[in-house]
Design an enzyme around this catalytic site. Structure first.
Site, mmCIF file in Angstrom:
data_model
loop_
_atom_site.group_PDB
_atom_site.id
_atom_site.type_symbol
_atom_site.label_atom_id
_atom_site.label_comp_id
_atom_site.label_asym_id
_atom_site.label_seq_id
_atom_site.Cartn_x
_atom_site.Cartn_y
_atom_site.Cartn_z
ATOM 1 N N LYS A 22 0.839 -1.216 0.000
ATOM 2 C CA LYS A 22 0.000 0.000 0.000
ATOM 3 C C LYS A 22 0.866 1.254 0.000
ATOM 4 O O LYS A 22 0.650 2.159 -0.805
ATOM 5 C CB LYS A 22 -0.906 -0.009 1.246
ATOM 6 C CG LYS A 22 -1.603 1.317 1.500
ATOM 7 C CD LYS A 22 -2.516 1.267 2.712
ATOM 8 C CE LYS A 22 -1.862 1.477 4.046
ATOM 9 N NZ LYS A 22 -1.541 2.878 4.389
ATOM 10 N N ASN A 23 1.818 1.306 0.925
ATOM 11 C CA ASN A 23 2.556 2.561 1.097
ATOM 12 C C ASN A 23 3.610 2.806 0.018
ATOM 13 O O ASN A 23 4.234 3.866 -0.001
ATOM 14 C CB ASN A 23 3.174 2.640 2.502
ATOM 15 C CG ASN A 23 2.084 2.833 3.552
ATOM 16 O OD1 ASN A 23 0.945 3.150 3.219
ATOM 17 N ND2 ASN A 23 2.443 2.625 4.807
ATOM 18 N N CYS A 119 -5.184 12.841 12.749
ATOM 19 C CA CYS A 119 -5.952 11.622 12.496
ATOM 20 C C CYS A 119 -5.918 10.772 13.744
ATOM 21 O O CYS A 119 -5.369 11.188 14.762
ATOM 22 C CB CYS A 119 -5.390 10.878 11.292
ATOM 23 S SG CYS A 119 -3.830 10.118 11.640
ATOM 24 N N ARG A 124 0.196 14.696 13.263
ATOM 25 C CA ARG A 124 0.740 14.510 11.914
ATOM 26 C C ARG A 124 0.794 15.787 11.058
ATOM 27 O O ARG A 124 0.127 15.887 10.024
ATOM 28 C CB ARG A 124 -0.013 13.388 11.181
ATOM 29 C CG ARG A 124 0.073 12.088 11.954
ATOM 30 C CD ARG A 124 -0.662 10.979 11.287
ATOM 31 N NE ARG A 124 0.086 10.354 10.207
ATOM 32 C CZ ARG A 124 -0.389 9.377 9.455
ATOM 33 N NH1 ARG A 124 -1.598 8.927 9.651
ATOM 34 N NH2 ARG A 124 0.352 8.862 8.494
ATOM 35 N N ASP A 309 4.063 0.480 12.136
ATOM 36 C CA ASP A 309 2.888 -0.148 11.531
ATOM 37 C C ASP A 309 2.718 -1.610 11.960
ATOM 38 O O ASP A 309 1.731 -2.259 11.571
ATOM 39 C CB ASP A 309 2.950 -0.055 9.992
ATOM 40 C CG ASP A 309 2.790 1.377 9.508
ATOM 41 O OD1 ASP A 309 2.340 2.232 10.285
ATOM 42 O OD2 ASP A 309 3.126 1.649 8.335
ATOM 43 N N ARG A 401 -8.840 -0.660 3.730
ATOM 44 C CA ARG A 401 -7.892 0.339 3.224
ATOM 45 C C ARG A 401 -6.503 -0.251 3.038
ATOM 46 O O ARG A 401 -5.721 0.257 2.243
ATOM 47 C CB ARG A 401 -7.787 1.500 4.206
ATOM 48 C CG ARG A 401 -9.095 2.198 4.420
ATOM 49 C CD ARG A 401 -8.908 3.396 5.280
ATOM 50 N NE ARG A 401 -7.972 4.308 4.623
ATOM 51 C CZ ARG A 401 -7.738 5.536 5.023
ATOM 52 N NH1 ARG A 401 -8.367 6.005 6.070
ATOM 53 N NH2 ARG A 401 -6.871 6.293 4.386
HETATM 54 N N1 EPU Z 1 5.998 14.668 11.184
HETATM 55 C C1 EPU Z 1 6.090 16.004 11.489
HETATM 56 N N2 EPU Z 1 6.156 16.898 10.454
HETATM 57 C C2 EPU Z 1 6.117 16.518 9.157
HETATM 58 C C3 EPU Z 1 6.004 15.145 8.857
HETATM 59 C C4 EPU Z 1 5.953 14.237 9.893
HETATM 60 O O1 EPU Z 1 6.119 16.390 12.654
HETATM 61 O O2 EPU Z 1 6.171 17.386 8.284
HETATM 62 C C5 EPU Z 1 5.947 13.661 12.285
HETATM 63 C C6 EPU Z 1 4.623 12.910 12.322
HETATM 64 O O3 EPU Z 1 3.646 13.637 13.020
HETATM 65 C C7 EPU Z 1 5.024 11.624 12.996
HETATM 66 C C8 EPU Z 1 6.448 11.399 12.492
HETATM 67 O O4 EPU Z 1 6.894 12.658 12.020
HETATM 68 O O5 EPU Z 1 5.034 11.801 14.380
HETATM 69 C C9 EPU Z 1 6.598 10.398 11.368
HETATM 70 O O6 EPU Z 1 5.601 10.602 10.390
HETATM 71 P P1 EPU Z 1 5.818 10.306 8.846
HETATM 72 O O7 EPU Z 1 5.693 11.590 8.122
HETATM 73 O O8 EPU Z 1 7.036 9.488 8.626
HETATM 74 O O9 EPU Z 1 4.528 9.433 8.534
HETATM 75 P P2 EPU Z 1 3.698 9.500 7.202
HETATM 76 O O10 EPU Z 1 4.607 9.739 6.086
HETATM 77 O O11 EPU Z 1 2.533 10.399 7.385
HETATM 78 C C10 EPU Z 1 3.936 6.965 6.576
HETATM 79 C C11 EPU Z 1 3.012 5.816 6.333
HETATM 80 C C12 EPU Z 1 2.378 5.413 7.661
HETATM 81 C C13 EPU Z 1 3.500 5.003 8.623
HETATM 82 C C14 EPU Z 1 4.496 6.158 8.778
HETATM 83 C C15 EPU Z 1 5.707 5.809 9.624
HETATM 84 C C16 EPU Z 1 2.279 6.190 4.087
HETATM 85 C C17 EPU Z 1 1.172 6.534 3.162
HETATM 86 N N3 EPU Z 1 1.990 6.219 5.396
HETATM 87 O O12 EPU Z 1 3.127 8.016 7.124
HETATM 88 O O13 EPU Z 1 1.572 4.276 7.385
HETATM 89 O O14 EPU Z 1 2.976 4.680 9.879
HETATM 90 O O15 EPU Z 1 4.967 6.578 7.480
HETATM 91 O O16 EPU Z 1 6.384 4.718 9.111
HETATM 92 O O17 EPU Z 1 3.369 5.861 3.657
HETATM 93 C C18 EPU Z 1 -0.179 2.746 7.790
HETATM 94 O O18 EPU Z 1 0.135 2.179 6.716
HETATM 95 O O19 EPU Z 1 -0.983 2.239 8.601
HETATM 96 C C19 EPU Z 1 0.416 4.032 8.113
HETATM 97 C C20 EPU Z 1 -0.094 4.849 9.022
#
Ligand code: EPU
Length: 445
Positions: A22-23, A119, A124, A309, A401
């Site tokens: 998915k990701n 969320c 996030r 995850d 999802r």
């Molecule tokens: N963060 C910030 N600022 C930013 C971006 C992130 O503070 O600009 C913080 C977030 O709030 C969080 C941490 O950094 O505390 C890490 O978040 P990250 O941005 O890495 O997460 P994401 O990119 O939103 C992806 C996956 C998630 C997975 C996370 C961590 C996708 C579509 N989603 O989310 O997947 O948990 O990386 O590995 O790739 C899932 O599949 O169930 C899922 C939630």
């Protein structure tokens, strides 16, 4: 709406194939915006989040064709972009839509993307996405819940991320492919899905080095074109890991085929410490557990650490371990929503900020449960598979999802599980093979 009914307590045995990740699929589908033309993507999982991504691309003006019989092959036409916008009604359903920001800015010079907001698992923010894109020359203004971005001339830059954000790294990486000059992303996320995205971008003509490490370098090119051959998305390590835990929690023997084994080491190591035999053979992983489950402490961390995850699934497993374990969640501030539901099934869990202390119990009991996010739902399904009696899991849409054909795959491993409409009452549940064929009076699973 549907619910899942599980009759637990039966060890799972057999083979199950991991689907496309998915990701990886979500950013790769969106990355096609960078290169006008016809794209063919294979191993695209049939998931609600994939449908959301395709409908977002459709709204932007890029039609897609899903190969009949499932979405394992998707054709996309990104020749024309009609609207450089990801509207609120799409982003609120799938926050990963925010990865459209970088590609739209790079392709069109402007983009309007709804702010995703918080969320179920945390606040996030996307400040790091914006900081990186600003370094490349983009300007942003926030109004009415939207990020409005513009750029006249994307230019390469050195970007230092405050934390290795996954979608943030993806957004910046995609925009940098079309910037003028060299970009370096420091403290980049190292997740395998980023490696897959970089491979896809390279197949479209991008020049990228260092993906999979914390420093990614991109030599911008003037234009990208669709990959010459269909691009095959990597398999889903979290889905594969969830089936391994299903084998572990039920004391069974499960083989996951097409697993991205090189990216699953942290989970394998924890499963071995918990008393499971884990071996690999090519892209197959075999797991067996005959003895007791041992308690194992874990702490989530960016890749290659233990994935956040898989944290919820691990908590379900540790609920049945012989002793006490500690689970520390370091990525998201609110990712223990499954704990209260697991406790309703008899688990003994104490929460203290980002730490959960789990005292293993002899058995879990089936209950009616519901979850607020995808991985929490997976954890409750695992608990239900191991529990005595019936579990009914409501709000099944979370699982749709992220887990392709979950029910069929679990049934293939011998689980007694069925999907039924919410208002169907399922009571005494014989195993499918024990039920009288065609007996209309019983809803057997
Ligand atoms: N963060 C910030 N600022 C930013 C971006 C992130 O503070 O600009 C913080 C977030 O709030 C969080 C941490 O950094 O505390 C890490 O978040 P990250 O941005 O890495 O997460 P994401 O990119 O939103 C992806 C996956 C998630 C997975 C996370 C961590 C996708 C579509 N989603 O989310 O997947 O948990 O990386 O590995 O790739 C899932 O599949 O169930 C899922 C939630």
């Amino acid at each position: 709406m549907d619910k899942l009914v599980i009759h637990g307590g039966r060890p799972l045995h057999g083979h199950v194939a991991a689907s496309g990740a998915k990701n990886a699929a979500l950013p790769i589908l969106i990355a096609t915006l960078l290169a006008p033309g016809e794209h063919r993507i294979d191993n695209v999982p049939e998931l609600v989040d994939v449908s959301f991504s395709l409908s977002l691309l459709g709204r932007i003006g890029c039609p897609s064709l899903v190969h009949p019989g499932g979405v394992s092959r998707v054709r996309l036409d990104t020749t024309r972009i009609a609207f450089s916008e990801a509207p609120y009604d799409v982003v609120r359903k799938m926050r990963a839509s925010v990865v459209a920001l970088g590609p739209l800015l790079a392709r069109c010079g402007h983009a309007r993307v709804s702010l995703p907001g918080g969320c179920a698992i945390g606040v996030r923010p996307i400040d790091q996405h914006l900081k990186g894109l600003e370094a490349l020359g983009c300007e942003f203004e926030l109004s009415g819940g939207y990020v409005n971005g513009r750029v006249d001339h994307l230019r390469g830059a050195e970007i230092h991320l405050d934390m290795p954000t996954v979608t943030g790294t993806e957004n910046i990486l995609m925009a940098a492919t079309l910037a003028d000059g060299v970009s370096v992303i420091h403290n980049a996320a190292r997740e395998p899905e980023i490696v897959d995205l970089a491979r896809f971008l390279r197949a479209m003509g991008a020049r990228i080095r260092g993906e999979g490490t914390s420093t990614i370098e991109v030599d911008g090119v003037p234009a990208l074109r669709p990959a010459r051959r269909p691009y095959r998305i990597m398999s889903d390590r979290i889905e594969a890991g969830t089936y391994l835990v299903a084998g572990a929690i039920t004391g069974g023997a499960v083989t996951v085929e097409h697993a991205p084994v090189d990216s699953m080491e942290a989970l394998f190591a924890s499963l071995r410490r918990a008393g499971c035999e884990v071996s690999t053979d090519g892209d197959r992983v075999h797991l067996r557990r005959d003895g007791p489950l041992r308690p194992v402490d874990i702490e989530t961390a960016p890749h290659p650490g233990f994935p956040t995850d898989m944290q919820a699934q691990w908590m379900a497993l540790m609920s049945l371990a012989e002793g006490e374990s500690t689970i520390r969640e370091t990525i998201f501030e609110n990712r223990f929503m499954h704990a209260a539901e697991l406790m309703r099934m008899g688990a003994r869990i104490e929460l203290d900020g980002g730490t959960a202390r789990v005292r293993g119990v002899q058995a879990l009991q089936g209950a009616t449960v519901m979850a607020t996010d995808l991985r929490a739902s997976a954890s409750l399904v695992l608990a239900g598979l191991a529990a005595q009696g019936h579990t009914e899991m409501l709000r099944l849409y979370h699982l749709d999802r992220g887990y392709e054909r979950l029910v069929e795959k679990l049934q293939g491993l011998g689980a007694r599980v069925r999907r039924v409409p919410d208002d169907v009452r399922v009571t005494a549940l014989p195993a499918a093979e024990d039920a009288a064929p065609g007996d209309p009076g019983r809803a057997a699973i």
